[in-house]
Scaffold this motif. Structure first.
Motif, short mmCIF file in Angstrom:
data_model
loop_
_atom_site.label_atom_id
_atom_site.label_comp_id
_atom_site.label_asym_id
_atom_site.label_seq_id
_atom_site.Cartn_x
_atom_site.Cartn_y
_atom_site.Cartn_z
N LYS A 170 0.83 -1.19 0.00
CA LYS A 170 0.00 0.00 0.00
C LYS A 170 0.86 1.24 0.00
O LYS A 170 1.79 1.36 0.80
N GLU A 182 -3.89 6.38 -2.98
CA GLU A 182 -5.04 5.47 -3.01
C GLU A 182 -5.18 4.79 -4.36
O GLU A 182 -5.34 3.57 -4.45
N GLU A 183 -5.10 5.58 -5.44
CA GLU A 183 -5.25 4.98 -6.76
C GLU A 183 -4.05 4.11 -7.11
O GLU A 183 -4.19 3.10 -7.79
N ALA A 186 -4.79 0.73 -5.51
CA ALA A 186 -6.12 0.15 -5.64
C ALA A 186 -6.16 -1.17 -6.41
O ALA A 186 -7.01 -2.03 -6.14
N PRO A 224 -4.30 -4.46 -2.05
CA PRO A 224 -4.38 -3.03 -1.69
C PRO A 224 -4.22 -2.76 -0.20
O PRO A 224 -3.95 -1.62 0.19
#
Length: 239
Positions: A170, A182-183, A186, A224
């Motif tokens: 992550k 975050e993307e 993901a 993720p």
């Protein structure tokens, strides 16, 4: 209000130099390191382009609008929405850029397959062997912007090497310069396996190493929610 537009434009300038972040999607990756310093590395699966410039453009547009709406000429400052025609043109230009990246990348040593499959998604097959008399990083290509390492091997002293896979975990805010954490994380879905007959000084897979024909094997499952980048320190033949 004009000075906010100028600020937004100034902040967007660096993005022209690093418009995309390339991150793993679904993949299988294997690193074999022998005690004599010989190694083999392979990656098979998806590589996904995160459009950092597009994200930051939207963010800065909102930033500028928030301040401009408090100015005397707020009624004249609303930015027009992107038309369907402009959006389609931008997507076509981006796809053409990605197809060119694929064409350039497949010419490099180690890449046997590089296909652009649309929507920022590539399919890659890569394998390379060598001797660890120097550091190793995958991927790395200044021309295409592949600068964020999935896997890196660093020589430590005369007889140790450290393997670390920063992209196989992550991404926290600050791990990449654009904050697209975050993307970037993901779509993580894969495994990273280290096989070695060298002494394992340390590693961070809680289940530990398992015996295999070639020595010992450590496998990290990547998703993720994976918090810690796969990391191991090995003792190998001295130089």
């Amino acid at each position: 209000m004009k000075h906010w537009k100028a600020l937004a434009a100034a902040l967007l300038v660096p993005l022209a130099l690093a418009a995309c972040l390339f991150v793993p999607g679904k993949f299988t990756s294997v690193m074999t390191v022998h005690a004599d310093r010989s190694f083999t590395y392979s990656y098979k699966g998806e590589v996904i382009a995160v459009d950092l410039a597009g994200q930051m453009t939207k963010a800065m547009g909102g930033f500028a609008a928030a301040f401009s709406n408090t100015s005397d000429d707020a009624t004249n400052t609303a930015a027009p929405d992107t038309s369907p025609e402009d959006a389609a043109k931008e997507k076509a230009e981006q796809d053409a850029k990605y197809r060119e990246i694929a064409a350039q990348l497949v010419k490099e040593a180690g890449y046997t397959v590089v296909e652009y499959r649309g929507d920022g998604k590539f399919y890659v097959e890569y394998a390379i062997s060598g001797v660890l008399t120097h550091n190793f990083v995958f991927p790395y290509n200044q021309d295409t912007g592949l600068l964020f390492p999935f896997v890196a091997i660093e020589l430590r002293g005369k007889d140790q090497v450290r393997i670390k896979a920063p992209a196989f975990a992550k991404q926290r805010d600050g791990d990449n310069s654009m904050g697209a954490s975050e993307e970037a994380s993901a779509n993580l879905d894969g495994t990273f396996t280290l096989i070695t007959d060298a002494e394992i000084v340390s590693q961070n897979q809680e289940e530990g190493a398992k015996p295999v024909a070639a020595g010992k094997s450590i496998t990290w499952k990547v998703s993720p929610t994976s918090e810690d980048a796969p990391t191991a320190m090995l003792r190998v033949k001295g130089i």
